[in-house]
Design an enzyme around this catalytic site. Structure first.
Site, PDB file in Angstrom:
ATOM      1  N   CYS A 198       1.687   7.502   0.195  1.00 19.20           N
ATOM      2  CA  CYS A 198       0.385   7.708   0.824  1.00 19.20           C
ATOM      3  C   CYS A 198      -0.618   8.243  -0.210  1.00 19.20           C
ATOM      4  O   CYS A 198      -1.740   7.753  -0.328  1.00 19.20           O
ATOM      5  CB  CYS A 198       0.534   8.686   1.984  1.00 19.20           C
ATOM      6  SG  CYS A 198      -0.803   8.633   3.175  1.00 19.20           S
ATOM      7  N   GLY A 215      30.573  -0.488  -0.075  1.00 19.40           N
ATOM      8  CA  GLY A 215      30.625  -0.136   1.345  1.00 19.40           C
ATOM      9  C   GLY A 215      31.890   0.597   1.750  1.00 19.40           C
ATOM     10  O   GLY A 215      31.983   1.111   2.865  1.00 19.40           O
ATOM     11  N   CYS A 251       1.757   7.928   6.931  1.00 18.55           N
ATOM     12  CA  CYS A 251       2.929   7.512   6.167  1.00 18.55           C
ATOM     13  C   CYS A 251       3.985   8.622   6.164  1.00 18.55           C
ATOM     14  O   CYS A 251       3.672   9.784   5.906  1.00 18.55           O
ATOM     15  CB  CYS A 251       2.562   7.264   4.702  1.00 18.55           C
ATOM     16  SG  CYS A 251       1.642   5.768   4.409  1.00 18.55           S
ATOM     17  N   CYS A 287      -1.495   3.446   8.696  1.00 15.80           N
ATOM     18  CA  CYS A 287      -1.502   4.876   8.394  1.00 15.80           C
ATOM     19  C   CYS A 287      -2.923   5.427   8.527  1.00 15.80           C
ATOM     20  O   CYS A 287      -3.884   4.838   8.009  1.00 15.80           O
ATOM     21  CB  CYS A 287      -0.978   5.105   6.976  1.00 15.80           C
ATOM     22  SG  CYS A 287      -1.226   6.797   6.364  1.00 15.80           S
ATOM     23  N   CYS A 341      -4.146   6.533   4.702  1.00 15.73           N
ATOM     24  CA  CYS A 341      -4.315   5.596   3.599  1.00 15.73           C
ATOM     25  C   CYS A 341      -4.448   4.153   4.068  1.00 15.73           C
ATOM     26  O   CYS A 341      -4.622   3.246   3.257  1.00 15.73           O
ATOM     27  CB  CYS A 341      -3.162   5.724   2.601  1.00 15.73           C
ATOM     28  SG  CYS A 341      -1.619   4.992   3.188  1.00 15.73           S
TER      29      CYS A 341
END
Lengths: 274, 233, 310
Positions: C281, C41, C275, C250, C253
């Site tokens: 997808c 970080g 998606c 979605c 899909c």
């Protein structure tokens, strides 16, 4: 009604022979290159005491304030502070982390210009809440409630809580700055000309508010001002500075009513009588 | 009667640096004591230094020579002449009260709170102090409608009575009276006399400046002529 | 050069070193990456190079990818979850040309995935590295413009200011309205800006098996999250962190609990949600999952696979 015993033995005694100072300043000197800022300043500040540092521009009072508040390292001398655990610590021996923690919890600093002490782009509520968040408060509702309470205490309408200080008047900004500093219940607050640049009526309101808060919270305050009326209203004790030195010090009304040094006499006699 | 306040060879002069450093002697060799339950009045013409003596005892003026001893407790005698500022402030809170002619107006504080403040400062709870403040304001004939207002807009007489109430409310073993009855009407002068009598009964040692001969006659146990202290040492 | 005898393009093939950057530069970047991994970080400064693309086009991510890329790596590049937007296509082309590596659109086949904005929906593995393109790495910049001060705040872990930002969100909107670049605390220490990824993806960063590297070219910073590292999104006790929720699955899909993009279908108000991760997808559809709009002729061009278009 009064009774004999309370008269002879007051049950509230602020002064104790054996109590310890909150701040101990010894021989503080600051040079800017070969130019003198302030020299050989020594004094003690006790809990609940308000000390005014007066003097004209260039007398070294702001230099001294900056040294005391760890914003400017002195060239020589020591400044010790009584931590909450009772130990006396040399401020310039503390780690930077400890010093910064001290500054945002146990201390406050009220700048002459609110823009120096506030975040002008975030809301009043966040300005007050910042110190709480900095010490780990993670409950939005509590932070907001505390901020609301403090806005009330400094007489800012609570429906202004989401407005940024940019939308506030000068007096409101200064009161907001005070609230932002006091929210963590500091024991020592530094003030640098807190009433400078404000209208007289706005000043009076601010002074009255500061006077009440200082008494209610038992704050120790070191206030730098060139306005002797401010010093008289707020402070217990005065230090008169000139050319980087303390030339006279004592009880506020004693220094103002019976100044001893030539410069103090000049300062007092220069006040315009309203 | 035990001594509460003792001035021992006290002297004071002002050095005026703005006027070529000339020295103005005010008083010297001031030597007297005030006992508990006694009211001593300082006599002498204007400019004789009466007011300066009160101010030295209260710490507004520095004491250049001698000692000002005040008994704060059974084993606690403080010399005001060299007391540290915070010691002096403590004395003003618990030992020495000052009833002056002029009210230093604090903006936006109501009359009743102005009066109650010194008693609260001595540790009394707010309700008790407020009740006592109302009682004193009533006795001094301040109209009840004014009690909750800040005294800034009051008449001179009303302001003065507010300040007298403020001066008498707290329990100080030593009380300094600086012309408390000047410009009061007869009825209110009588109230002040009563208040002084009550303080005497409580054992308070009082030192005052009073030009009003009637009142002086009524309350003074002794009169000390300040002109005696003017001769150089 | 001797370190990579096989990987450098030979002079007669062109004038680029393998993956464009010279070996010294790559070594410098690798050192920054190693430091970043060692201090999760923490923003490591590095000597960012001029790249043959403008700032804002992923110069930081490209330099990180170039530094870690080997000849046997397979690279996937996505932009907003999609493999076929301009940015993704050009970066993929860049590495095909300068390193000659394999590229793919399939998440599972890639060993390095460079991304702008999204984390793939499929779970990443220990064998993969996710490289983020970062525009502004400093999460405190919003409220503290001084670099000296923000660095000190990181050093001393003074992060109250981050909550000031979230407080402002709630005060203005009634909830934390930050939806992307949502600050996280890494390994209980440094607060980090996860680049402009939607906060929907923040939970995926937590304990991720793949190494996550972040490169900011213009700001000259690299930071990292080692595999299996704690990543916590900042929040308030009474306003806990939440990801976006989508009302419908979605349209193509039928996937739920994935990040969806809104697609305008016509000028009569027709629209659908699909998606954002195009590979995810396609993969689902190839396994027989169909959403309710999959047969809609208006959406048919969206349903075509990357290969068909290529």
């Amino acid at each position: 009604m009064t009774d004999q015993t309370t008269m002879l033995e007051p049950n509230f005694v602020p002064y104790q022979e054996n109590d310890e100072p909150l701040l101990r300043v010894s021989g503080v000197t600051r040079y800017y290159g070969d130019r003198l800022g302030c020299t050989d300043i020594s004094f003690n500040l006790w809990p609940g005491e308000v000390l005014a540092i007066v003097g004209e521009s260039g007398s070294g009072k702001t230099t001294l304030l900056n040294c005391l508040s760890t914003r400017l390292a002195p060239t020589a001398g020591a400044i010790e502070y009584r931590m909450r655990d009772g130990s006396m610590r040399d401020l310039y021996q503390l780690t930077e982390a400890d010093r910064r923690l001290l500054m945002r919890t146990d201390w406050g600093f009220v700048h002459q210009s609110p823009a120096d002490g506030l975040r002008m782009t975030v809301s009043a509520g966040a300005n007050v809440g910042e110190r709480l968040m900095a010490v780990g408060n993670r409950h939005y509702g509590n932070i907001r409630a505390t901020a609301t309470d403090w806005l009330e205490r400094v007489e800012i309408a609570t429906d202004r809580i989401d407005d940024p200080p940019r939308a506030f008047s000068g007096g409101m900004r200064q009161r907001l700055q005070i609230a932002r500093n006091l929210v963590t219940h500091p024991r020592l607050v530094f003030m640098d000309e807190p009433t400078g640049g404000l209208d007289v009526s706005v000043q009076a309101r601010l002074l009255d508010m500061m006077r009440r808060l200082v008494a209610d919270l038992g704050l120790s305050v070191i206030i730098v001002t060139h306005d002797l009326a401010v010093a008289r209203l707020l402070s217990h004790r005065i230090m008169v500075m000139r050319h980087g030195k303390v030339i006279e010090t004592g009880l506020t009304d004693q220094v103002l009513d019976d100044p001893r040094e030539p410069y103090s006499q000049l300062l007092v006699s220069s006040i315009l009588q309203a | 009667m035990p001594v509460r306040l003792y001035l021992n060879s006290v002297g004071k002069s002002f050095v005026m640096h703005l006027q070529d450093g000339i020295s103005l002697p005010v008083v010297s060799n001031v030597d007297f004591a005030v006992e508990t339950g006694e009211c001593v009045v300082l006599g002498g013409p204007s400019g004789a230094g009466k007011s300066s003596i009160l101010k030295m005892i209260y710490g507004n003026y520095r004491c250049d020579e001698g000692q000002i001893l005040v008994v704060r407790g059974p084993d606690d005698i403080v010399n005001i002449a060299d007391a540290a500022p915070r010691r002096m402030l403590a004395l003003r809170q618990d030992t020495i009260g000052y009833v002056s002619q002029f009210l230093r107006v604090i903006p936006r504080v109501s009359a009743v709170d102005v009066v109650a403040e010194p008693l609260i400062g001595q540790g009394a709870d707010e309700r008790t102090a407020t009740a006592r403040a109302r009682e004193l304001l009533a006795r001094l004939n301040v109209p009840e409608g004014l009690w909750s207002l800040p005294p800034a807009t009051f008449s001179g007489g009303e302001q003065q009575r507010v300040n007298i109430a403020r001066g008498f409310i707290a329990n100080y073993p030593v009380l300094l009276l600086d012309e408390p009855t000047a410009s009061l009407d007869a009825a209110n002068r009588a109230v002040v006399v009563e208040l002084v009598d009550e303080k005497k009964a409580q054992g308070v040692a009082m030192l005052g400046i009073l030009h009003d001969l009637d009142v002086r006659e009524r309350i003074a146990d002794r009169i000390i002529d300040v002109t005696n202290f003017r001769q150089a040492a | 050069m001797s370190a990579h005898p096989d990987t450098a393009t030979s002079p007669d093939e062109g004038h680029y070193n393998f993956a464009y950057l010279d070996e010294q530069t790559k070594r410098m970047i690798r050192r920054a990456i190693l430091k970043g991994i060692a201090v999760p970080g923490y923003q490591v400064p590095f000597a960012s190079r001029e790249m043959p693309m403008p700032y804002g086009w992923g110069t930081g991510g490209v330099q990180v990818t170039a530094a870690i890329l080997g000849a046997d790596d397979t690279l996937k590049v996505i932009d907003q979850g999609s493999d076929d937007t301009t940015n993704a296509v050009s970066i993929r082309g860049f590495f095909e040309k300068t390193a000659g590596v394999e590229t793919t659109t399939r998440t599972s086949e890639a060993s390095i995935i460079q991304t702008r904005h999204r984390i793939p929906e499929a779970l990443l593995t220990e064998d993969q590295v996710l490289v983020y393109q970062v525009p502004i790495p400093e999460p405190l910049r919003f409220l503290e413009p001084r670099e000296t001060e923000t660095r000190k705040m990181h050093a001393l872990a003074e992060y109250g200011l981050m909550h000031v930002k979230l407080y402002e969100d709630i005060a203005r909107n009634g909830h934390i309205a930050t939806t992307y670049a949502y600050p996280v605390e890494v390994n209980d220490r440094y607060v980090m800006d996860p680049s402009p990824t939607p906060k929907f993806d923040n939970p995926k960063m937590h304990e991720m098996a793949a190494l996550q590297l972040f490169g900011a070219g213009r700001e000259k910073r690299i930071y990292a999250i080692p595999p299996h590292t704690k990543v916590k999104s900042l929040d308030f006790d009474d306003h806990p962190f939440e990801v976006q929720k989508f009302e419908k699955p979605c349209g193509l899909c039928g996937a739920e609990n994935v990040y969806l993009d809104e697609v305008i279908l016509d000028d009569k108000g027709g629209r659908m949600f699909v998606c954002s991760d195009s590979d995810h997808c396609e993969d689902r559809r190839s396994h027989g999952h169909l959403g309710e709009m999959a047969a809609d002729p208006a959406a048919s061009h969206l349903a075509s696979t990357g290969e068909e278009r290529a």
